[in-house]
Design an enzyme around this catalytic site. Structure first.
Site, PDB file in Angstrom:
ATOM      1  N   ASP A  29       0.839  -1.213   0.000  1.00  0.00           N
ATOM      2  CA  ASP A  29       0.000   0.000   0.000  1.00  0.00           C
ATOM      3  C   ASP A  29       0.868   1.255   0.000  1.00  0.00           C
ATOM      4  OD1 ASP A  29      -2.307   1.467   0.008  1.00  0.00           O
ATOM      5  OD2 ASP A  29      -2.698   1.244   2.154  1.00  0.00           O
ATOM      6  N   GLY A  30       0.321   2.326  -0.584  1.00  0.00           N
ATOM      7  CA  GLY A  30       0.993   3.622  -0.516  1.00  0.00           C
ATOM      8  C   GLY A  30       1.529   4.152  -1.834  1.00  0.00           C
ATOM      9  N   GLY A  70      -0.117   5.498  -4.318  1.00  0.00           N
ATOM     10  CA  GLY A  70      -0.771   6.773  -4.650  1.00  0.00           C
ATOM     11  C   GLY A  70      -0.188   7.915  -3.829  1.00  0.00           C
ATOM     12  N   ASN A  98     -10.288  -3.183  -6.363  1.00  0.00           N
ATOM     13  CA  ASN A  98      -9.507  -2.297  -7.252  1.00  0.00           C
ATOM     14  C   ASN A  98     -10.174  -2.081  -8.616  1.00  0.00           C
ATOM     15  OD1 ASN A  98      -6.203  -3.361  -6.089  1.00  0.00           O
ATOM     16  ND2 ASN A  98      -7.500  -1.688  -5.380  1.00  0.00           N
TER      17      ASN A  98
HETATM   18  C1  FPP Z   1      -2.001   0.168  -3.296  1.00  0.00           C
HETATM   19  O1  FPP Z   1      -1.548   1.490  -3.367  1.00  0.00           O
HETATM   20  C2  FPP Z   1      -1.445  -0.627  -4.363  1.00  0.00           C
HETATM   21  C3  FPP Z   1      -2.174  -1.192  -5.366  1.00  0.00           C
HETATM   22  C4  FPP Z   1      -3.629  -1.022  -5.453  1.00  0.00           C
HETATM   23  C5  FPP Z   1      -1.573  -1.971  -6.437  1.00  0.00           C
HETATM   24  C6  FPP Z   1      -0.280  -2.651  -6.171  1.00  0.00           C
HETATM   25  C7  FPP Z   1       0.434  -2.774  -7.474  1.00  0.00           C
HETATM   26  C8  FPP Z   1       1.758  -2.692  -7.654  1.00  0.00           C
HETATM   27  C9  FPP Z   1       2.693  -2.595  -6.536  1.00  0.00           C
HETATM   28  C10 FPP Z   1       2.413  -2.661  -9.007  1.00  0.00           C
HETATM   29  C11 FPP Z   1       2.094  -3.773  -9.953  1.00  0.00           C
HETATM   30  C12 FPP Z   1       2.255  -5.136  -9.414  1.00  0.00           C
HETATM   31  C13 FPP Z   1       3.015  -6.101  -9.990  1.00  0.00           C
HETATM   32  C14 FPP Z   1       3.023  -7.469  -9.405  1.00  0.00           C
HETATM   33  C15 FPP Z   1       3.864  -5.858 -11.143  1.00  0.00           C
HETATM   34  P1  FPP Z   1      -2.613   2.670  -3.417  1.00  0.00           P
HETATM   35  O2  FPP Z   1      -2.779   3.080  -4.831  1.00  0.00           O
HETATM   36  O3  FPP Z   1      -3.892   2.264  -2.748  1.00  0.00           O
HETATM   37  O4  FPP Z   1      -1.880   3.780  -2.567  1.00  0.00           O
HETATM   38  P2  FPP Z   1      -2.554   4.941  -1.704  1.00  0.00           P
HETATM   39  O5  FPP Z   1      -3.271   4.278  -0.563  1.00  0.00           O
HETATM   40  O6  FPP Z   1      -1.376   5.728  -1.265  1.00  0.00           O
HETATM   41  O7  FPP Z   1      -3.456   5.693  -2.634  1.00  0.00           O
END
Ligand code: FPP
Length: 244
Positions: free
Chosen positions: A18-19, A21, A66
């Site tokens: 997470d994190g 964004g 998601n």
């Molecule tokens: C959460 O961060 C992360 C995700 C929803 C996606 C995770 C994906 C990756 C790390 C990259 C692609 C994966 C692979 C296996 C190549 P968030 O967007 O919710 O962050 P925030 O809470 O700060 O908004």
């Protein structure tokens, strides 16, 4: 920092990455760039786990929820996954890593589900570590799907209700054949499990860190493992019983 004890490694580490964004926001970039940096952190974490000797790593790469994000972000996440499969399958072969995936994989559509199936097949004989990607995954959906399939098998007469035990239930889950996670790491400062591996985490140790996923490096992983190794896992027993 304390050294990790190689004899008491968590066999299975699960990570909520997470994190991305917030990382992008802090660097005045778009969210998609945060995810791209997140994909780099995936590459280095896989390598670190393999080097340390972790047997299984499950990454929550795309949740059922998601799908509700803006279309451009969903597309970008799926395209990062596609790139990852294209560029990293060779590396998985070189590092003896077997790829598996859990979730509603057919909903990923073409060409991802095909590429995923190809990478899974190509790495199937590897033995060094399992890299398990949770894709279009939801813990409650997984449990409901398992219950539905058990009900169908009871109706079909393949099993009788008395055979429905915890062990049998586990065999109907996506994770059949994998050990339950010993350690869950969640980056990004939130302290919740967000519908991840609900059944499998009954006795998992949780480790939450403020570090945002794109900044997560081997030293953070080692810190989480050291923390895990300082805990006493009692599985409902008393300390005295464990020492006996
Ligand atoms: C959460 O961060 C992360 C995700 C929803 C996606 C995770 C994906 C990756 C790390 C990259 C692609 C994966 C692979 C296996 C190549 P968030 O967007 O919710 O962050 P925030 O809470 O700060 O908004």
């Amino acid at each position: 920092m304390n050294e990790i004890d190689p004899k008491r490694l968590p066999q299975h580490i699960a990570i909520i990455m997470d994190g991305n964004g917030r990382w992008a926001e802090r660097h005045a970039m778009g969210r998609v760039l945060g995810h791209r940096k997140g994909a780099h952190a995936v590459r280095s974490t896989v390598k670190a786990c393999r080097r340390i000797g972790v047997r299984c790593l499950t990454l929550y790469a795309f949740s059922m929820e998601n799908w509700l994000r803006p279309r451009t972000e969903v597309r970008a996440l799926l395209s990062l996954l596609e790139d990852y499969l294209e560029t990293e399958t060779g590396e998985m072969m070189a590092q003896d890593i077997r790829l598996t995936a859990i979730g509603n994989l057919s909903s990923l559509g073409e060409p991802i589900s095909r590429k995923l199936a190809e990478s899974i097949a190509r790495t199937a004989e590897n033995n060094g570590m399992v890299l398990n990607l949770a894709l279009s995954y939801g813990g409650r959906d997984e449990i409901v799907a398992a219950a539905g399939r058990i009900a169908s098998d009871v109706v079909a007469g393949t099993i009788v209700p008395d055979q429905v035990t915890k062990e049998l239930f586990g065999r109907y889950l996506y994770t059949t054949g994998l050990p339950d996670p010993d350690l869950l790491i969640r980056t990004g400062g939130e302290c919740r499990i967000s519908n991840f591996l609900l059944w499998q985490m009954a006795y998992t140790e949780f480790y939450f860190t403020e570090v945002l996923w794109p900044d997560f490096r081997e030293r953070h992983l080692l810190r989480a493992i050291v923390d895990y190794q300082q805990r006493e896992r009692r599985f409902g027993l008393t300390s005295e019983q464990l020492k006996a």
